[in-house]
Design an enzyme around this catalytic site. Structure first.
Site, PDB file in Angstrom:
ATOM      1  N   ASP A  13      -1.649  -4.115   7.796  1.00 27.73           N
ATOM      2  CA  ASP A  13      -2.395  -5.346   7.297  1.00 27.73           C
ATOM      3  C   ASP A  13      -2.192  -6.410   8.075  1.00 27.73           C
ATOM      4  O   ASP A  13      -1.758  -7.481   8.306  1.00 27.73           O
ATOM      5  CB  ASP A  13      -2.178  -5.708   6.558  1.00 27.73           C
ATOM      6  N   GLU A  44      -8.256  -4.323   5.713  1.00 25.23           N
ATOM      7  CA  GLU A  44      -8.095  -5.204   4.565  1.00 25.23           C
ATOM      8  C   GLU A  44      -8.383  -5.969   4.206  1.00 25.23           C
ATOM      9  O   GLU A  44      -8.981  -6.378   2.221  1.00 25.23           O
ATOM     10  CB  GLU A  44      -7.263  -4.398   3.523  1.00 25.23           C
ATOM     11  N   ASN A  45      -7.252  -6.684   5.000  1.00 23.53           N
ATOM     12  CA  ASN A  45      -7.091  -8.507   4.832  1.00 23.53           C
ATOM     13  C   ASN A  45      -7.755  -9.085   5.580  1.00 23.53           C
ATOM     14  O   ASN A  45      -7.426 -10.849   5.867  1.00 23.53           O
ATOM     15  CB  ASN A  45      -5.907  -9.038   4.562  1.00 23.53           C
ATOM     16  N   ASN A  72      -6.558  -1.244  -0.587  1.00 23.30           N
ATOM     17  CA  ASN A  72      -6.850  -1.805  -2.471  1.00 23.30           C
ATOM     18  C   ASN A  72      -7.738  -2.378  -2.328  1.00 23.30           C
ATOM     19  O   ASN A  72      -8.594  -3.573  -3.471  1.00 23.30           O
ATOM     20  CB  ASN A  72      -5.694  -1.636  -3.140  1.00 23.30           C
ATOM     21  N   HIS A  73      -7.778  -3.379  -1.052  1.00 23.98           N
ATOM     22  CA  HIS A  73      -9.215  -4.817  -0.887  1.00 23.98           C
ATOM     23  C   HIS A  73     -10.200  -4.396   0.063  1.00 23.98           C
ATOM     24  O   HIS A  73     -11.174  -4.916   0.387  1.00 23.98           O
ATOM     25  CB  HIS A  73      -8.250  -6.188  -0.144  1.00 23.98           C
ATOM     26  N   HIS A 158      -1.364   3.578   2.497  1.00 23.27           N
ATOM     27  CA  HIS A 158      -1.539   1.905   2.232  1.00 23.27           C
ATOM     28  C   HIS A 158      -0.873   2.306   0.072  1.00 23.27           C
ATOM     29  O   HIS A 158      -1.094   2.620  -0.121  1.00 23.27           O
ATOM     30  CB  HIS A 158      -3.291   1.246   2.219  1.00 23.27           C
ATOM     31  N   HIS A 183       0.423  -2.410   3.514  1.00 22.69           N
ATOM     32  CA  HIS A 183      -0.127  -2.794   1.695  1.00 22.69           C
ATOM     33  C   HIS A 183       0.669  -4.444   1.597  1.00 22.69           C
ATOM     34  O   HIS A 183       0.795  -4.743   1.052  1.00 22.69           O
ATOM     35  CB  HIS A 183       0.327  -1.710   1.327  1.00 22.69           C
ATOM     36  N   HIS A 185       2.846  -5.911   3.581  1.00 25.43           N
ATOM     37  CA  HIS A 185       2.815  -6.997   4.329  1.00 25.43           C
ATOM     38  C   HIS A 185       4.446  -7.477   5.152  1.00 25.43           C
ATOM     39  O   HIS A 185       4.616  -8.800   6.200  1.00 25.43           O
ATOM     40  CB  HIS A 185       2.155  -8.236   3.666  1.00 25.43           C
TER      41      HIS A 185
HETATM   42 FE   LIG Z   1      -2.757  -5.790   2.138  1.00 24.29          FE
HETATM   43 FE   LIG Z   2      -3.084  -3.293   0.214  1.00 23.98          FE
END
Ligand SMILES: [Fe+2]
Ligand SMILES: [Fe+2]
Length: 277
Positions: A13, A44-45, A72-73, A158, A183, A185
């Protein structure tokens, strides 16, 4: 490095502008030292912590990244729908719901080629402590069933639960070159080669501000936990750093090594006002 091996540098991430700037600052030295064949990141971030857009994806492309995973993002920024349609280098988790009357945009795996080498990158998402979706183990099975012969496979799992990531590691041990987690982090120190030659780490960790709660400024997060009321989260900027792994893959598709990297990028000045998204 052994010329016949395939080397991958994978960032999990990358969080907002502090993450992008930390990666940009750290990358030249990493490329000089490791000279990877493939450069991948979970995005994703990437755009302000929420999803990815064309601008931030362009920044990563300009740095030389070949492929991108999400999580998920993935749907947080509306530009992702156009991105997935136009840019096959960007993956979404393979096991998202995909009903016949409303197919999921994009793909969950893609073949990458560079310097005469190939790798199949696979993006999966977990179901424990996360929104439910299709079975990631079944998805891995059908992707492996259709995978081209002789091409090494790397999986970004993830997921939130350590147990689910380990289970995927053991499920795919001896079948793929690498299972790396994203995921949480936070980088885990459990990198290893599983029996059968599969590189594994539970979480590669975030690139972004290390003085944070998984990328966000701590104060509103603490207030949210104390009050259980919504708070205006903002991206943290202090103490930016990078997390990544370097994986060497043998000609037979087994992993030779996995090295974990985590360091701060102290010369970055993230104190300027505004524009940290
Ligand atoms: Fe993330
Ligand atoms: Fe995530």
């Amino acid at each position: 490095m052994n010329e016949n091996r395939t080397r991958v540098l994978f960032f999990a991430d990358v969080f907002g502008k502090p993450g992008r700037r930390a990666v940009a600052a750290a990358l030249p030295a990493l490329l000089t030292k490791y000279d990877p064949d493939f450069l991948f990141a979970n995005v994703e971030n990437l755009a302000g912590g929420r999803g990815v857009n064309f601008k931030t994806l362009g920044e990563m492309s300009d740095l030389g990244f070949h492929g991108f995973t999400t999580g998920n993002h993935v749907w947080d920024n509306r530009e992702i729908f156009d991105i997935l349609e136009r840019d096959r280098r960007v993956l979404r988790p393979a096991n998202l719901p995909d009903p016949a009357d409303s197919p999921c945009p994009g793909a969950g795996h893609a073949l990458f080629q560079n310097r005469g080498k190939s790798i199949l990158l696979v993006n999966l998402i977990g179901r424990v402590f996360m929104e439910d979706c299709e079975c990631p183990f079944s998805a891995a099975d059908w992707i492996l069933d259709g995978a081209p012969e002789g091409v090494p496979i790397m999986v970004d799992m993830h997921a939130d639960a350590t147990s689910e990531k380990y289970a995927m590691g053991w499920f795919l041990a001896g079948k793929v070159a690498a299972v790396v987690g994203s995921h949480s982090h936070v980088q885990t120190a459990d990198e290893r080669i599983l029996p059968g030659g599969t590189a594994y780490i539970t979480d590669v960790g975030m690139s972004g501000a290390f003085d944070s709660v998984i990328g966000m400024h701590p104060d509103p997060v603490i207030k949210r936990f104390k009050t259980k009321r919504p708070q205006g989260f903002r991206i943290a900027t202090q103490n930016p750093g990078i997390c990544c792994v370097v994986i060497d893959i043998n000609e037979d598709g087994t992993a030779a090594s996995i090295e974990r990297i985590r360091h701060t990028v102290s010369h970055l000045d993230m104190n300027e006002e505004g524009g940290v998204e």
